[in-house]
Write a protein that holds these residues in place. Structure first.
Motif, PDB file in Angstrom:
ATOM      1  N   SER A 125       0.865  -1.293  -0.011  1.00 34.09           N
ATOM      2  CA  SER A 125      -0.016  -0.034  -0.021  1.00 34.09           C
ATOM      3  C   SER A 125       0.890   1.330  -0.040  1.00 34.09           C
ATOM      4  N   TYR A 144      -4.580  10.415   0.625  1.00 30.96           N
ATOM      5  CA  TYR A 144      -5.093   9.375  -0.127  1.00 30.96           C
ATOM      6  C   TYR A 144      -4.139   8.304  -0.071  1.00 30.96           C
ATOM      7  N   THR A 145      -4.727   7.118  -0.001  1.00 34.47           N
ATOM      8  CA  THR A 145      -3.914   5.723   0.084  1.00 34.47           C
ATOM      9  C   THR A 145      -4.671   4.780  -0.855  1.00 34.47           C
ATOM     10  N   MET A 146      -3.387   4.208  -1.698  1.00 34.57           N
ATOM     11  CA  MET A 146      -3.877   3.263  -2.780  1.00 34.57           C
ATOM     12  C   MET A 146      -3.705   2.035  -1.922  1.00 34.57           C
ATOM     13  N   LYS A 149      -4.772  -1.836  -6.639  1.00 29.19           N
ATOM     14  CA  LYS A 149      -4.815  -0.995  -7.652  1.00 29.19           C
ATOM     15  C   LYS A 149      -6.258  -0.470  -8.109  1.00 29.19           C
ATOM     16  N   GLY A 152      -9.139   2.862  -3.381  1.00 28.12           N
ATOM     17  CA  GLY A 152      -8.400   3.927  -2.665  1.00 28.12           C
ATOM     18  C   GLY A 152      -8.979   4.153  -1.376  1.00 28.12           C
TER      19      GLY A 152
END
Length: 162
Positions: A125, A144-146, A149, A152
């Motif tokens: 992440s 914002y955290t992914m 893919k 989010g």
């Protein structure tokens, strides 16, 4: 007299600039899980985090979050609840200043539920955001955290440093 010196020394250590620049913190985070699928209403999540930051800006952070308001997805014409839970450990970096930039990279365990079906996964992440020091001990952050893919997490957080 000896006790007074010990307490005064401890107080001086606590308020020294080197210690204020580093430290342990606890905080809360709230945000919207952003599923990149058509027809999904995204869940609202709350979480807690704790971490430690060094004066260099490098640190570590652990975060748990879970859905408090389920999203919804249409599955075979029926509305099903969508929820996300995660537990992650990150290496972090914050720039200096009252306004700062934060980055994080780490390992994450996630569990996504749609109705009665559930899927879990481990992965990498990555996240980025901006923050503001309200004082030496209180911070606000927007990030914002992914999570993966196609998922989010847009969040706002508040933390208290010790």
């Amino acid at each position: 007299m000896s006790k007074i010196r010990k307490w005064a020394s401890l107080l001086a250590l606590i308020i020294s600039p080197g210690v204020i620049a580093e430290g342990t913190y606890w905080g809360a985070v709230a945000g919207l899980a952003d599923f990149d699928f058509s027809g999904v209403d995204n869940p609202v999540n709350l979480g807690i985090r704790t971490g430690y930051t060094r004066s260099s800006g490098l640190g570590v952070e652990v975060e748990y979050m879970g859905s408090v308001f389920s999203g919804e997805a249409q599955v075979y014409g029926r509305g099903e609840d969508v929820e996300l839970q995660s537990l992650a450990a990150y290496a972090t970096y914050r720039t200096e200043g009252d306004w700062y930039i934060k980055g994080r990279l780490g390992a994450l365990y996630e569990d996504v539920s749609v109705g009665r079906k559930s899927s879990d996964d481990f992965g990498v992440s990555v996240g980025a955001g901006v923050g503001f020091k309200l004082s030496e001990n209180y911070r606000l952050e927007l990030e914002y955290t992914m999570i993966e893919k196609d998922i989010g997490f847009w969040s706002g957080g508040f933390s208290v440093r010790f």
